[in-house]
Design a protein around this motif. Structure first.
Motif, PDB file in Angstrom:
ATOM      1  N   PHE A 153      46.651  33.616  45.140  1.00 41.95           N
ATOM      2  CA  PHE A 153      45.297  34.022  45.496  1.00 41.95           C
ATOM      3  C   PHE A 153      44.311  33.661  44.398  1.00 41.95           C
ATOM      4  O   PHE A 153      44.681  33.457  43.245  1.00 41.95           O
ATOM      5  N   LYS A 154      43.059  33.599  44.804  1.00 43.00           N
ATOM      6  CA  LYS A 154      41.932  33.450  43.885  1.00 43.00           C
ATOM      7  C   LYS A 154      40.874  34.413  44.406  1.00 43.00           C
ATOM      8  O   LYS A 154      40.450  34.323  45.546  1.00 43.00           O
ATOM      9  N   LEU A 155      40.484  35.374  43.575  1.00 40.93           N
ATOM     10  CA  LEU A 155      39.504  36.383  43.965  1.00 40.93           C
ATOM     11  C   LEU A 155      38.267  36.210  43.101  1.00 40.93           C
ATOM     12  O   LEU A 155      38.358  36.155  41.881  1.00 40.93           O
ATOM     13  N   ILE A 156      37.123  36.099  43.741  1.00 47.30           N
ATOM     14  CA  ILE A 156      35.858  36.039  43.022  1.00 47.30           C
ATOM     15  C   ILE A 156      35.174  37.377  43.236  1.00 47.30           C
ATOM     16  O   ILE A 156      34.850  37.745  44.364  1.00 47.30           O
ATOM     17  N   ASP A 157      35.004  38.125  42.143  1.00 47.80           N
ATOM     18  CA  ASP A 157      34.441  39.469  42.267  1.00 47.80           C
ATOM     19  C   ASP A 157      32.915  39.449  42.262  1.00 47.80           C
ATOM     20  O   ASP A 157      32.288  38.393  42.174  1.00 47.80           O
ATOM     21  N   ILE A 158      32.322  40.629  42.345  1.00 39.62           N
ATOM     22  CA  ILE A 158      30.873  40.757  42.433  1.00 39.62           C
ATOM     23  C   ILE A 158      30.161  40.221  41.189  1.00 39.62           C
ATOM     24  O   ILE A 158      29.019  39.807  41.250  1.00 39.62           O
ATOM     25  N   GLU A 159      30.859  40.200  40.055  1.00 41.01           N
ATOM     26  CA  GLU A 159      30.300  39.662  38.810  1.00 41.01           C
ATOM     27  C   GLU A 159      30.513  38.147  38.715  1.00 41.01           C
ATOM     28  O   GLU A 159      30.210  37.535  37.702  1.00 41.01           O
ATOM     29  N   GLU A 160      31.091  37.561  39.770  1.00 42.96           N
ATOM     30  CA  GLU A 160      31.427  36.135  39.855  1.00 42.96           C
ATOM     31  C   GLU A 160      32.509  35.720  38.873  1.00 42.96           C
ATOM     32  O   GLU A 160      32.606  34.568  38.463  1.00 42.96           O
ATOM     33  N   ASN A 161      33.364  36.662  38.495  1.00 41.55           N
ATOM     34  CA  ASN A 161      34.550  36.353  37.706  1.00 41.55           C
ATOM     35  C   ASN A 161      35.637  35.889  38.660  1.00 41.55           C
ATOM     36  O   ASN A 161      35.757  36.396  39.769  1.00 41.55           O
ATOM     37  N   ILE A 162      36.445  34.942  38.224  1.00 39.53           N
ATOM     38  CA  ILE A 162      37.506  34.408  39.069  1.00 39.53           C
ATOM     39  C   ILE A 162      38.842  34.941  38.568  1.00 39.53           C
ATOM     40  O   ILE A 162      39.238  34.705  37.426  1.00 39.53           O
ATOM     41  N   TRP A 163      39.526  35.688  39.428  1.00 36.59           N
ATOM     42  CA  TRP A 163      40.847  36.246  39.143  1.00 36.59           C
ATOM     43  C   TRP A 163      41.862  35.397  39.898  1.00 36.59           C
ATOM     44  O   TRP A 163      41.710  35.166  41.096  1.00 36.59           O
ATOM     45  N   MET A 164      42.910  34.963  39.216  1.00 37.49           N
ATOM     46  CA  MET A 164      43.932  34.155  39.866  1.00 37.49           C
ATOM     47  C   MET A 164      45.288  34.804  39.668  1.00 37.49           C
ATOM     48  O   MET A 164      45.541  35.428  38.636  1.00 37.49           O
ATOM     49  N   GLY A 165      46.137  34.660  40.668  1.00 39.44           N
ATOM     50  CA  GLY A 165      47.465  35.244  40.561  1.00 39.44           C
ATOM     51  C   GLY A 165      48.310  34.959  41.779  1.00 39.44           C
ATOM     52  O   GLY A 165      48.047  34.023  42.529  1.00 39.44           O
ATOM     53  N   ALA A 166      49.309  35.798  41.950  1.00 37.01           N
ATOM     54  CA  ALA A 166      50.256  35.627  43.037  1.00 37.01           C
ATOM     55  C   ALA A 166      50.818  36.981  43.433  1.00 37.01           C
ATOM     56  O   ALA A 166      50.745  37.948  42.667  1.00 37.01           O
ATOM     57  N   PHE A 222      45.953  36.193  33.188  1.00 34.19           N
ATOM     58  CA  PHE A 222      44.753  36.342  32.382  1.00 34.19           C
ATOM     59  C   PHE A 222      44.841  35.333  31.244  1.00 34.19           C
ATOM     60  O   PHE A 222      45.515  35.556  30.246  1.00 34.19           O
ATOM     61  N   ASP A 223      44.142  34.207  31.416  1.00 35.06           N
ATOM     62  CA  ASP A 223      44.256  33.124  30.441  1.00 35.06           C
ATOM     63  C   ASP A 223      42.940  32.890  29.707  1.00 35.06           C
ATOM     64  O   ASP A 223      42.000  33.663  29.825  1.00 35.06           O
TER      65      ASP A 223
END
Length: 126
Positions: free
Chosen positions: A24-37, A47-48
């Motif tokens: 998955f790739k999640l873009i939150d309300i702050e426009e941060n991109i979270w990636m994982g599985a 978290f890189d």
């Protein structure tokens, strides 16, 4: 684009994701991109350097990600894998402790797979 998978499951070829993995790739309300599985009802968050360099506000995105994991993805556990090369590693670890994560004592055996020595793993039951 070449993707490196920090986690490998027994019998899995090097560089290939496990068969039952959902990325998955999640873009939150702050426009941060979270990636994982999601693997075996475990949410893995990577978290890189790209996340740490963005001066991101963690709270909104992390809450959204944990809500998604419990409500939609039926996860029982969340694991954050933090790159050991990050300059602010102690601050990140302290912040994730505050949320409820704990350091994994044996991250080399994560869900029957292995985690590279380049990562610090923190665990939380959902």
């Amino acid at each position: 684009m070449k993707v490196a998978y920090p986690r490998r499951v027994k019998g899995q070829s090097r560089g290939q994701p496990p068969a039952d993995t959902v990325f998955f790739k999640l873009i939150d309300i702050e426009e941060n991109i979270w990636m994982g599985a999601v693997v075996d009802r475990t949410l893995l968050i990577y978290f890189d350097k790209s996340m740490a360099d963005s001066n991101m506000e963690l709270k909104a995105g992390l809450v959204a990600l944990l809500d998604l994991a419990t409500e939609c993805l039926d996860c029982e556990r969340a694991v954050i894998c933090i790159d050991k090369q990050l300059m602010n590693l102690p601050v990140l670890i302290r912040n994730f402790y505050w949320v409820g994560f704990v350091l994994l004592k044996s991250p080399s055996n994560l869900n029957g797979g292995s985690l590279s020595d380049a990562w610090v793993a923190m665990d939380m039951d959902l």
